[in-house]
Write a protein that holds these residues in place. Sequence first.
Motif, mmCIF file in Angstrom:
data_model
loop_
_atom_site.group_PDB
_atom_site.id
_atom_site.type_symbol
_atom_site.label_atom_id
_atom_site.label_comp_id
_atom_site.label_asym_id
_atom_site.label_seq_id
_atom_site.Cartn_x
_atom_site.Cartn_y
_atom_site.Cartn_z
ATOM 1 N N ASP A 14 33.028 43.585 19.067
ATOM 2 C CA ASP A 14 33.339 42.808 17.872
ATOM 3 C C ASP A 14 32.352 41.681 17.617
ATOM 4 O O ASP A 14 32.634 40.755 16.854
ATOM 5 C CB ASP A 14 34.753 42.229 17.969
ATOM 6 N N PHE A 23 25.438 45.406 16.767
ATOM 7 C CA PHE A 23 26.848 45.176 17.050
ATOM 8 C C PHE A 23 27.207 45.727 18.424
ATOM 9 O O PHE A 23 26.808 46.829 18.800
ATOM 10 C CB PHE A 23 27.739 45.866 16.006
ATOM 11 N N THR A 29 27.108 36.561 14.046
ATOM 12 C CA THR A 29 28.195 37.527 13.938
ATOM 13 C C THR A 29 28.934 37.371 12.616
ATOM 14 O O THR A 29 29.210 38.369 11.918
ATOM 15 C CB THR A 29 29.173 37.375 15.112
ATOM 16 N N GLN A 78 29.028 40.223 9.651
ATOM 17 C CA GLN A 78 30.284 40.777 9.144
ATOM 18 C C GLN A 78 30.296 40.796 7.623
ATOM 19 O O GLN A 78 30.853 41.710 7.008
ATOM 20 C CB GLN A 78 31.464 39.969 9.678
#
Length: 290
Positions: free
Chosen positions: A143, A140, A115, A119
Motif C-alpha cells: 500500500d 508500488f 505515496t 495515489q
Amino acid sequence: MIKVHVPATSANLCIGYDCLGLALDLYNHFTFEKSDALEITGCDPQFQNEDNLVVVAFKRVCQYLKVDFPSFHLHIDAQIPVSSGLGSSASCLVAGIAGANAWFEANLDLQSMVTLATQLEGHPDNVAPAILGQASISYFYKDKVISTIVSCHGWHGLVMMPDYQVNTKKARKVIPSSIEHDKACLQVAHALTFMQALQNKDEDKLLASCMDYLHEPYRRQLIKEYDDIHQYCFERNFPMWISGSGPTMMAISIKEENIRNLYLWMKENYPNIQCHFVTIDQKGVSVDYE
C-alpha cells in the motif's frame, strides 16, 4: 504565507516506463494565504474551483490527517507548460500535498508524500522526482510507494516542445499489451545500466542503454519530428527520449557543447519547436514561509 516551489520532471527516461523520472530546473510556484473563502488566481478560469488539482491534493492530505479543509487564497505562477510531458499536472498534486503539510505543520516524511501523490496520479514517475529531486526509481509495494533517489548532476539538457499536444490516453493505447521475453530481458539490462551511467556521468553507457521496447517505438509515430531529432543526437553520440507521453522530447549530455549545437540545429530546422536549456534539479519540492 506559504510558498511552494515544484520542479518540472521528465518521466520514463526512455527505458523506465512509469517508474523512472528526472527533476529539472524549471519550476511552478504556488502561494497559499489565509482567506475567508477558497480563491484561486493565476490560472485559467476553468481551473479556479475545487476541481483544481492543487485543491484536490490539499483535500487528500486533510483526509489523511483527519482535519477540516480550510479556506485559502491559492495563487499559481506556472512556468511549466501544460500538457507538454514535463509534469505540469504532477507539480499541482505535489504542491497541494506540500502546501497542506506546511499549513498544518504535519511533518509528513517525503516517502509518505510520494505515496499520497502517486495515489492521486496513478503512477510515480513524475511525482517522485518532483518531491525528491534528482532522478528516482519508484514503484508500488503493497500500500505504499518505494522510491530510490539516484544522485546525479553535471548533465546539460535541452527540452524540445512541439506546438501541438499528444493525448495521454491515445499515447497509452498505441502501446502493445506484451513484448517478447528477449526484449524484456534487454529492457531490464538497459534500465539498470542507464541509472548507473546517469549517476557515474558515463555518457557512452547512457547512450547504449537508451533503447526502449515498451513505449518509444510506438509513441514515436505520434511525434512527427522525433525520428529526425533522434537521428541527429545518436549520430553525435548523446541520448534523447520522449518526455512523459510527449510531445516534448529531451536530450542530455555531459558536454554542454553538444546541447548548444543541438539548440542551434533545432532553431534552424524546427523554428516552431520551443527549446529550453535545463539542468537536473537537486532538491525537489521546497517550501518558504513569509
